[in-house]
Design a protein around this motif. Structure first.
Motif, PDB file in Angstrom:
ATOM      1  N   LEU A 142      -2.986  -8.050  -4.971  1.00  0.00           N
ATOM      2  CA  LEU A 142      -1.548  -8.172  -5.188  1.00  0.00           C
ATOM      3  C   LEU A 142      -0.909  -8.835  -3.970  1.00  0.00           C
ATOM      4  N   VAL A 143      -0.161  -9.901  -4.235  1.00  0.00           N
ATOM      5  CA  VAL A 143       0.707 -10.517  -3.227  1.00  0.00           C
ATOM      6  C   VAL A 143       2.130 -10.242  -3.681  1.00  0.00           C
ATOM      7  N   ILE A 144       2.928  -9.568  -2.837  1.00  0.00           N
ATOM      8  CA  ILE A 144       4.229  -9.100  -3.306  1.00  0.00           C
ATOM      9  C   ILE A 144       5.329  -9.326  -2.277  1.00  0.00           C
ATOM     10  N   GLY A 145       6.465  -9.781  -2.789  1.00  0.00           N
ATOM     11  CA  GLY A 145       7.720  -9.762  -2.058  1.00  0.00           C
ATOM     12  C   GLY A 145       8.513  -8.592  -2.610  1.00  0.00           C
ATOM     13  N   PRO A 146       8.475  -7.436  -1.998  1.00  0.00           N
ATOM     14  CA  PRO A 146       9.090  -6.242  -2.584  1.00  0.00           C
ATOM     15  C   PRO A 146      10.614  -6.345  -2.666  1.00  0.00           C
ATOM     16  N   ILE A 147      11.166  -5.795  -3.732  1.00  0.00           N
ATOM     17  CA  ILE A 147      12.623  -5.692  -3.856  1.00  0.00           C
ATOM     18  C   ILE A 147      13.175  -4.695  -2.849  1.00  0.00           C
ATOM     19  N   SER A 148      12.488  -3.583  -2.696  1.00  0.00           N
ATOM     20  CA  SER A 148      12.977  -2.504  -1.843  1.00  0.00           C
ATOM     21  C   SER A 148      11.894  -2.074  -0.868  1.00  0.00           C
ATOM     22  N   SER A 149      12.254  -2.006   0.409  1.00  0.00           N
ATOM     23  CA  SER A 149      11.270  -1.598   1.415  1.00  0.00           C
ATOM     24  C   SER A 149      10.802  -0.169   1.202  1.00  0.00           C
ATOM     25  N   HIS A 150      11.643   0.644   0.558  1.00  0.00           N
ATOM     26  CA  HIS A 150      11.258   2.021   0.252  1.00  0.00           C
ATOM     27  C   HIS A 150      10.822   2.180  -1.205  1.00  0.00           C
ATOM     28  N   GLY A 151      11.541   1.551  -2.124  1.00  0.00           N
ATOM     29  CA  GLY A 151      11.304   1.772  -3.548  1.00  0.00           C
ATOM     30  C   GLY A 151       9.970   1.278  -4.057  1.00  0.00           C
ATOM     31  N   ALA A 153       7.218   1.295  -2.152  1.00  0.00           N
ATOM     32  CA  ALA A 153       6.171   1.812  -1.275  1.00  0.00           C
ATOM     33  C   ALA A 153       5.151   2.688  -2.007  1.00  0.00           C
ATOM     34  N   ARG A 154       5.608   3.620  -2.844  1.00  0.00           N
ATOM     35  CA  ARG A 154       4.685   4.555  -3.495  1.00  0.00           C
ATOM     36  C   ARG A 154       3.715   3.806  -4.400  1.00  0.00           C
ATOM     37  N   GLN A 155       4.209   2.823  -5.142  1.00  0.00           N
ATOM     38  CA  GLN A 155       3.322   2.066  -6.025  1.00  0.00           C
ATOM     39  C   GLN A 155       2.271   1.305  -5.221  1.00  0.00           C
ATOM     40  N   ILE A 156       2.674   0.720  -4.104  1.00  0.00           N
ATOM     41  CA  ILE A 156       1.720   0.003  -3.262  1.00  0.00           C
ATOM     42  C   ILE A 156       0.658   0.958  -2.727  1.00  0.00           C
ATOM     43  N   ASP A 157       1.067   2.152  -2.345  1.00  0.00           N
ATOM     44  CA  ASP A 157       0.086   3.163  -1.909  1.00  0.00           C
ATOM     45  C   ASP A 157      -0.933   3.444  -3.004  1.00  0.00           C
ATOM     46  N   MET A 158      -0.455   3.567  -4.241  1.00  0.00           N
ATOM     47  CA  MET A 158      -1.341   3.875  -5.363  1.00  0.00           C
ATOM     48  C   MET A 158      -2.291   2.708  -5.659  1.00  0.00           C
ATOM     49  N   ILE A 159      -1.788   1.495  -5.546  1.00  0.00           N
ATOM     50  CA  ILE A 159      -2.628   0.319  -5.796  1.00  0.00           C
ATOM     51  C   ILE A 159      -3.716   0.213  -4.730  1.00  0.00           C
ATOM     52  N   ARG A 160      -3.343   0.419  -3.479  1.00  0.00           N
ATOM     53  CA  ARG A 160      -4.340   0.341  -2.411  1.00  0.00           C
ATOM     54  C   ARG A 160      -5.364   1.462  -2.530  1.00  0.00           C
ATOM     55  N   ALA A 161      -4.948   2.610  -3.069  1.00  0.00           N
ATOM     56  CA  ALA A 161      -5.890   3.724  -3.260  1.00  0.00           C
ATOM     57  C   ALA A 161      -6.972   3.376  -4.271  1.00  0.00           C
ATOM     58  N   GLN A 162      -6.685   2.388  -5.131  1.00  0.00           N
ATOM     59  CA  GLN A 162      -7.686   1.915  -6.099  1.00  0.00           C
ATOM     60  C   GLN A 162      -8.635   0.887  -5.493  1.00  0.00           C
ATOM     61  N   GLY A 163      -8.443   0.561  -4.230  1.00  0.00           N
ATOM     62  CA  GLY A 163      -9.288  -0.432  -3.588  1.00  0.00           C
ATOM     63  C   GLY A 163      -8.813  -1.858  -3.795  1.00  0.00           C
TER      64      GLY A 163
END
Length: 396
Positions: A142-151, A153-163
């Motif tokens: 995933l290459v992402i320009g996030p809308i929210s620096s906080h909003g 974050a949790r999804q990115i954590d979950m994606i990285r947890a999948q490797g």
């Protein structure tokens, strides 16, 4: 149930970008060599989510190491991978330039790119749903320009947890990622407002600025705001009002008009500068011309677009800095592909902030200051999508 995903495979991205006027050059990405390119290397890398990294003295713009970045060549890549790319929107020419960089580099390296855009900075839920769908459809990075620096974050954590590796581009995020091709918008805001301070170093009069940093809550606009305020602190340049808002043209023009109605009377004004997003400045050009205030109010942007290029050439804009966003996008694709191919980082990586033990790559092209005096010498290939861009896409 997920909302309409707005998922754009490269083929459908072509149709959308054509309709939006994005496609602007007959030259294929593979025919243009953008490498090697100079980049600043953050040391420590600001990739652990701690915003204090950006203002760490070690990462002061004047101290950043300057190195050549050379990307992978097609023959270096073993296989075709699927990379998901997520943007806040494609409403303005800035993000269209980023799209050109992503798509052209994916095409050069013969990769599958799925581009999604959420339609605006108020559509966080859409972006979350789009990314979820994109990953579910087999994206390997995933290459992402996030809308929210906080909003985001949790999804990115979950994606990285999948490797699945995550690369952040353009806008920041307050969580750990695997690489960043990310100019500091603190530096961008600082550079624009410091330029104004420098123009009036010998002037004891108060210089009055109205500041338009962009959408509230976005990491990049918040950082730009901090940078600008830092630049004008303890100087004769004063921010007399701040107007936050989405970067849609209608929204920014309305904000500009509100300021002009409040702070001008006939051909008299309480303002010296309007400083803000490129969309703000594009709208302000016509608004101050209509009031015949061109000689009294100067316009400064804190990033670059085709509109800034046009207005700088006409002398209607005093300054706009480029963060070379096409180059940022090209590097982000290369960073993602290197991780998928288990290849070393182009610059070797640097220790991550807060001594996490990770070695991570966080790079940015240097900021380029452009004025009416220098605009004709500015290399726009790093920043603006070429005219009549007509890439041919394939979907695998």
């Amino acid at each position: 149930m997920n909302k309409l995903p707005h998922v754009l495979t490269l083929y459908f991205a072509h149709l959308l970008l054509l309709a939006a006027g994005l496609i602007t050059s007959t030259e294929s990405a593979a025919e243009k060599q953008w490498w090697p390119t100079k980049v600043n290397v953050f040391n420590p890398a600001c990739t652990d989510g701690d915003i204090n990294c950006w203002t760490d003295p070690r990462n002061d713009a004047s101290k950043l190491e300057l190195l050549d970045y050379t990307p992978l060549m097609p023959n270096d890549v073993r296989k075709k991978h699927h990379i998901c790319v997520s943007f806040p929107h494609l409403k303005d020419s800035y993000w269209k330039g980023v799209a050109y960089g992503v798509i052209s580099e994916g095409r050069r390296l013969k990769q599958k790119i799925t581009l999604v855009e959420a339609g605006g900075y108020t559509n966080l839920e859409w972006q979350l749903n789009q990314v979820e769908d994109c990953i579910a459809n087999g994206a390997e990075a995933l290459v992402i320009g996030p809308i929210s620096s906080h909003g985001n974050a949790r999804q990115i954590d979950m994606i990285r947890a999948q490797g699945i590796p995550v690369v952040v581009i353009i806008t920041g995020i307050n969580t750990m990622v695997d690489a960043s091709s990310l100019q500091s918008f603190y530096n961008m805001g600082h550079a624009s407002c410091e330029w104004i301070v420098d123009q009036h170093a010998d002037n004891k009069n108060i210089i009055r600025v109205v500041w338009f940093p962009g959408p509230p809550g976005a990491g990049w606009s918040t950082a730009a705001d901090q940078g600008c305020r830092s630049a004008v602190k303890n100087t004769n340049v004063k921010i007399v009002d701040t107007k936050w808002g989405d970067t849609g043209k209608g929204i920014q023009l309305k904000l500009v008009e509100e300021v002009l109605q409040t702070m001008t009377s006939g051909k008299e004004t309480e303002l010296d500068y309007i400083v803000g997003t490129a969309t703000t400045i594009e709208g302000a050009v016509g608004a101050i011309r209509f009031r015949e205030l061109e000689e009294k109010i100067k316009l400064v942007a804190f990033y670059y677009t085709p509109g800034m290029q046009i207005f700088l050439k006409r002398g209607a804009v005093a300054m706009a800095p480029s963060d070379q966003m096409i180059t940022q996008a090209q590097i982000a694709i290369d960073q993602a592909l290197r991780m998928l191919e288990n290849k070393p980082m182009a610059t070797g990586g640097r220790p991550e902030y807060n001594n996490t033990g990770r070695l991570v790559e966080h790079v940015q092209p240097p900021v380029v200051i452009v004025t009416p005096e220098t605009v004709h010498d500015f290399d726009t290939s790093t920043t603006l999508a070429p005219k009549n861009w007509t890439p041919k896409f394939s979907v695998d």
